[in-house]
Design a protein around this motif. Structure first.
Motif, PDB file in Angstrom:
ATOM      1  N   ILE A  83      -0.604   1.881  -4.801  1.00 26.69           N
ATOM      2  CA  ILE A  83      -1.905   1.369  -5.232  1.00 26.69           C
ATOM      3  C   ILE A  83      -2.665   2.503  -5.921  1.00 26.69           C
ATOM      4  N   PRO A  84      -3.318   2.259  -7.068  1.00 24.68           N
ATOM      5  CA  PRO A  84      -4.030   3.344  -7.775  1.00 24.68           C
ATOM      6  C   PRO A  84      -5.146   3.943  -6.921  1.00 24.68           C
ATOM      7  N   ASP A  85      -5.289   5.261  -6.998  1.00 24.06           N
ATOM      8  CA  ASP A  85      -6.348   6.017  -6.315  1.00 24.06           C
ATOM      9  C   ASP A  85      -6.266   5.933  -4.793  1.00 24.06           C
ATOM     10  N   ASN A  86      -5.188   5.345  -4.270  1.00 23.07           N
ATOM     11  CA  ASN A  86      -5.028   5.202  -2.817  1.00 23.07           C
ATOM     12  C   ASN A  86      -6.210   4.492  -2.164  1.00 23.07           C
TER      13      ASN A  86
ATOM     14  N   PRO B  56      -5.373  -1.777 -14.995  1.00 23.51           N
ATOM     15  CA  PRO B  56      -4.121  -2.489 -15.308  1.00 23.51           C
ATOM     16  C   PRO B  56      -3.032  -2.363 -14.245  1.00 23.51           C
ATOM     17  N   ARG B  57      -3.086  -1.342 -13.403  1.00 23.51           N
ATOM     18  CA  ARG B  57      -2.049  -1.149 -12.383  1.00 23.51           C
ATOM     19  C   ARG B  57      -2.477  -1.659 -11.002  1.00 23.51           C
TER      20      ARG B  57
ATOM     21  N   SER C 274     -14.478  -1.250   0.311  1.00 32.90           N
ATOM     22  CA  SER C 274     -13.435  -0.416  -0.262  1.00 32.90           C
ATOM     23  C   SER C 274     -12.838   0.424   0.859  1.00 32.90           C
ATOM     24  N   CYS C 275     -11.522   0.421   0.958  1.00 33.59           N
ATOM     25  CA  CYS C 275     -10.845   1.097   2.078  1.00 33.59           C
ATOM     26  C   CYS C 275      -9.788   2.057   1.564  1.00 33.59           C
TER      27      CYS C 275
END
Length: 287
Positions: A127-130, A150-151, A116-117
């Motif tokens: 992008i969700p949550d960056n 969903p996004r 995870s980056c």
């Protein structure tokens, strides 16, 4: 309305799994279900009404997974309920996901994260949550990602700035990742190179789709990557140099352990226990 405060029953350290179920359906049915739980002494450890038609229950277990048992039983008996289940195991980073609707199971899969980056600083990527995440590909996982996130769609990064060769540079606390999007939303030909400079680990991950599901991972040598993608050589060289000191310390530590192992005549194990090494010889791993 909250039926119970979660501090009333604090799980002990022996708990091996935590199962969270989100039940969506008529409020009358949800209240009847709570009463049945209590009457049959099957009261979950935590019960929360998220809203009038959504109930969330949490169960802790020290005897293995209860996700399928609980979900299948409820789906068969109450087909009007929509059930989303998530289960975590102690000491494992992966999570199990399942969804039931109309009395039948829609999907069941394991979501095991490879890396995870964070989105590079100063860039505004859609992008969700960056955060950009990659998972081991298993059946039903793309469907689960579309439902839970969903996004989340890596193809939304198509118009973002790139390096030479359509590569994007990502990173987290330990790894540097160079990522290239799939050529088409329907293709699974995305790829990323993962480098951990402190240990010298280099991996190529292939078969990535638009949801970050990865088909295969292969450990390779640093030179293999630079030979295949020459455009990455300047950036990889910078990454490699940042971990030079730590890699040297790691090599010295392993050399010392091999020398100590060779002193023992039994030779039954190359890994020495603390007792065999002696109190004065024990050293911490430098990474």
């Amino acid at each position: 309305m909250r039926e119970r405060d979660h501090t009333e029953r604090i799980p002990n350290m022996s708990i091996s799994t935590m199962t969270v179920q989100t039940l969506t359906g008529p409020s009358v049915l949800l209240k009847e279900l709570i009463q049945k739980y209590r009457a049959e002494c099957q009261d979950p450890d935590d019960i929360v009404f998220v809203d009038a038609t959504t109930l969330q229950t949490t169960m802790y277990s020290g005897s293995g997974s209860s996700l399928l048992y609980l979900g299948d039983a409820l789906a068969v008996k109450y087909p009007t309920l929509e059930i989303q289940s998530t289960e975590w195991f102690d000491c494992f980073e992966g999570v199990s996901l399942a969804h039931w609707k109309g009395g039948r199971r829609i999907y069941l899969c394991e979501m095991t994260e490879i890396v995870s980056c964070e989105v590079p600083g100063g860039l505004n990527w859609p992008i969700p949550d960056n955060r950009i995440r990659f998972w081991h590909d298993v059946p039903d996982l793309p469907l689960a990602i579309q439902h839970v996130f969903p996004r989340y769609d890596l193809m939304s990064l198509m118009d973002c700035p790139t390096l030479a060769g359509r590569w994007r540079a990502l990173h987290n606390s330990y790894d540097n990742v160079l990522f290239r999007l799939p050529s088409d939303p329907e293709q699974k030909d995305g790829i990323f190179v993962q480098m951990t400079p402190q240990t010298g680990r280099v991996a190529i991950v292939r078969g990535i789709d638009r949801y970050g599901c990865c088909a295969s991972e292969q450990l390779v040598a640093y030179a293999d990557v630079t030979a295949r993608w020459p455009e990455l050589r300047p950036l990889l060289r910078t990454y490699w140099r940042t971990g030079k000191t730590q890699r040297r310390r790691n090599r010295r530590w392993w050399q010392l352990q091999r020398k100590k192992a060779s002193r023992h005549k039994n030779g039954r194990s190359a890994f020495l226990t603390e007792k065999a090494m002696g109190e004065d010889e024990v050293q911490e791993i430098p990474f």
